[in-house]
Design a protein around this motif. Structure first.
Motif, PDB file in Angstrom:
ATOM      1  N   ASP A  93       0.911  -1.215   0.031  1.00 27.95           N
ATOM      2  CA  ASP A  93      -0.074   0.638   0.173  1.00 27.95           C
ATOM      3  C   ASP A  93       0.758   0.909  -0.367  1.00 27.95           C
ATOM      4  OD1 ASP A  93      -1.549   2.349   0.708  1.00 27.95           O
ATOM      5  OD2 ASP A  93      -2.907   1.071   2.335  1.00 27.95           O
ATOM      6  N   LEU A  94       1.099   2.035  -0.704  1.00 31.59           N
ATOM      7  CA  LEU A  94       1.846   3.077  -0.991  1.00 31.59           C
ATOM      8  C   LEU A  94       1.318   4.073  -0.283  1.00 31.59           C
ATOM      9  CD1 LEU A  94       2.871   3.030  -5.212  1.00 31.59           C
ATOM     10  CD2 LEU A  94       4.325   2.012  -2.826  1.00 31.59           C
ATOM     11  N   ASN A  95       0.344   4.217   0.053  1.00 32.18           N
ATOM     12  CA  ASN A  95      -0.274   5.176   1.289  1.00 32.18           C
ATOM     13  C   ASN A  95       0.906   4.715   2.548  1.00 32.18           C
ATOM     14  OD1 ASN A  95      -1.942   7.028  -0.634  1.00 32.18           O
ATOM     15  ND2 ASN A  95      -3.375   5.322  -1.273  1.00 32.18           N
ATOM     16  N   ASP A  96       0.624   3.614   3.121  1.00 30.62           N
ATOM     17  CA  ASP A  96       1.086   3.547   3.977  1.00 30.62           C
ATOM     18  C   ASP A  96       2.396   2.656   3.470  1.00 30.62           C
ATOM     19  OD1 ASP A  96       1.594   3.514   6.796  1.00 30.62           O
ATOM     20  OD2 ASP A  96      -0.258   2.227   6.700  1.00 30.62           O
ATOM     21  N   THR A 168      -4.557  -2.375   7.793  1.00 28.65           N
ATOM     22  CA  THR A 168      -3.706  -1.670   8.480  1.00 28.65           C
ATOM     23  C   THR A 168      -2.986  -2.414  10.041  1.00 28.65           C
ATOM     24  OG1 THR A 168      -5.100   0.418   7.443  1.00 28.65           O
ATOM     25  CG2 THR A 168      -3.889   0.672   9.432  1.00 28.65           C
ATOM     26  N   LYS A 212       5.319   6.477  -6.790  1.00 29.27           N
ATOM     27  CA  LYS A 212       4.319   7.255  -6.909  1.00 29.27           C
ATOM     28  C   LYS A 212       2.657   6.986  -5.000  1.00 29.27           C
ATOM     29  CE  LYS A 212       2.323   5.897 -11.167  1.00 29.27           C
ATOM     30  NZ  LYS A 212       1.480   4.237 -11.963  1.00 29.27           N
ATOM     31  N   SER A 213       4.143   6.813  -3.996  1.00 37.24           N
ATOM     32  CA  SER A 213       3.964   6.601  -2.705  1.00 37.24           C
ATOM     33  C   SER A 213       3.610   7.956  -1.865  1.00 37.24           C
ATOM     34  CB  SER A 213       5.194   6.264  -1.424  1.00 37.24           C
ATOM     35  OG  SER A 213       6.078   6.401  -2.029  1.00 37.24           O
ATOM     36  N   ASP A 214       2.836   7.758  -1.032  1.00 38.48           N
ATOM     37  CA  ASP A 214       3.059   9.262   0.442  1.00 38.48           C
ATOM     38  C   ASP A 214       3.776  10.219   0.480  1.00 38.48           C
ATOM     39  OD1 ASP A 214       0.577  10.450   1.873  1.00 38.48           O
ATOM     40  OD2 ASP A 214       2.712  10.035   2.935  1.00 38.48           O
ATOM     41  N   LYS A 217       5.224  10.100   3.512  1.00 39.75           N
ATOM     42  CA  LYS A 217       6.029   8.627   3.451  1.00 39.75           C
ATOM     43  C   LYS A 217       6.942   7.802   2.475  1.00 39.75           C
ATOM     44  CE  LYS A 217       2.648   6.951   6.151  1.00 39.75           C
ATOM     45  NZ  LYS A 217       2.770   6.173   7.525  1.00 39.75           N
TER      46      LYS A 217
END
Length: 308
Positions: A93-96, A168, A212-214, A217
């Motif tokens: 998960d690139l957002n986390d 998560t 493309k990660s956050d 992060k």
């Protein structure tokens, strides 16, 4: 090349990088960008002679063709390197995301690619990796009510990416287990790399779509844990967000890596916003279109409008 307008959409899908036969059919060399990729190729090939393990930061504007450029690079290097090229979005998960996630993905992909290429790792190394994975999964199972439905051992280590990407709380638990054991994780990665390189090829790992990660992060990943990311004893290309390039911490980030490569978009407007319809960049855009679509489908003015 297509004469069917309905096929045009698929041929210009911005989310799809060129690969294999499409790469041969549709790729267009783009001036300065070719020079930068050539520089990257040369740097990696020099590492073959010096024994240096090259760690590259690779970035560029969205839609510039970074993935296609990396695929083409692989096509030129596959005879010299054992290439492990993967889309990290399929695993994480690139957002986390954090550095242990990335290192774990490297381990999993090395193991998977060694199987695909029929490289049989020594039994004591497999046992060591199994034991490490079993320790992680057993602790994870004991700390959850239902054990997440996973088993133990190496297959479990690979399969936990499903839970890392989608759950998560599970992701947090996995990181708690890996954190104190990250040195051993890196050691196992390095021993697997050494085993693969006994075949006569250096390992080259390419982690695509990490850019493309956050942003926050990514800053933690490369800014606070660049040392850990550079510890695997193999060549690695990390894609990273272009925003980090202008970060006031980039100078510090850069110290942990061998080089950074920028892959920009094609310029179709001048700095003042004006359009030079005779520019070499616009000619390249027309060539990209002409490789895919019969030019008779467009009136010349319509094509000029599309390229604005």
């Amino acid at each position: 090349m297509t004469d069917d307008l309905k096929s045009v959409y698929h041929l210009f899908n911005p989310e799809k990088a060129l690969f294999d036969e499409e790469l041969k059919k549709y790729y267009v060399e783009i001036g300065e960008n070719e020079t930068r990729i050539s520089k990257l190729k040369t740097r990696l090939e020099l590492g073959l002679e010096t024994g240096e393990h090259i760690k590259i930061l690779f970035t560029g504007h969205r839609g510039s063709g970074k993935s296609t450029a990396l695929n083409r690079l692989v096509s030129h290097l596959s005879d010299q390197f054992f290439v492990v090229n993967y889309n990290v979005m399929k695993l994480l998960d690139l957002n986390d995301i954090n550095y242990t996630d990335v290192l774990l993905s490297i381990l999993a992909q090395l193991i998977e690619n060694s199987k695909v290429n029929k490289i049989f790792l020594k039994s004591d190394l497999v046992e060591r990796a199994n034991k490490w994975g079993q320790t992680i999964t057993e602790h994870l199972i004991s700390n959850t009510k239902e054990g997440l439905g996973i088993g133990v051992g190496l297959p479990a280590l690979i399969n936990i990416f499903t839970w890392m990407k989608n759950e998560t709380e599970t992701r947090k638990e996995i990181r708690k287990e890996i954190g104190p054991r990250v040195s051993e994780l890196i050691s196992i990665i390095n021993d697997i790399v050494a085993e693969i390189e006994c075949t006569g090829k250096q390992v080259l790992v390419i982690i695509d779509n990490l850019e493309k990660s956050d942003p926050d992060k990514a800053l933690d990943l490369f800014g606070n844990h660049g040392t850990q990311l550079s510890q695997p004893i193999c060549n690695i290309i990390y894609t990273f967000p272009i925003s980090l390039k202008s970060s006031d911490r980039f100078t510090q980030i850069r110290l942990n890596f061998s080089d950074d490569i920028m892959y920009p978009n094609i310029k179709v407007h001048e700095p003042d916003g004006s359009v030079n319809r005779e520019s070499k960049e616009r000619a390249l855009m027309k060539e990209i279109v002409a490789k895919r679509v019969n030019s008779n489908l467009f009136e010349s003015e319509a094509l000029n409008i599309l390229l604005i």
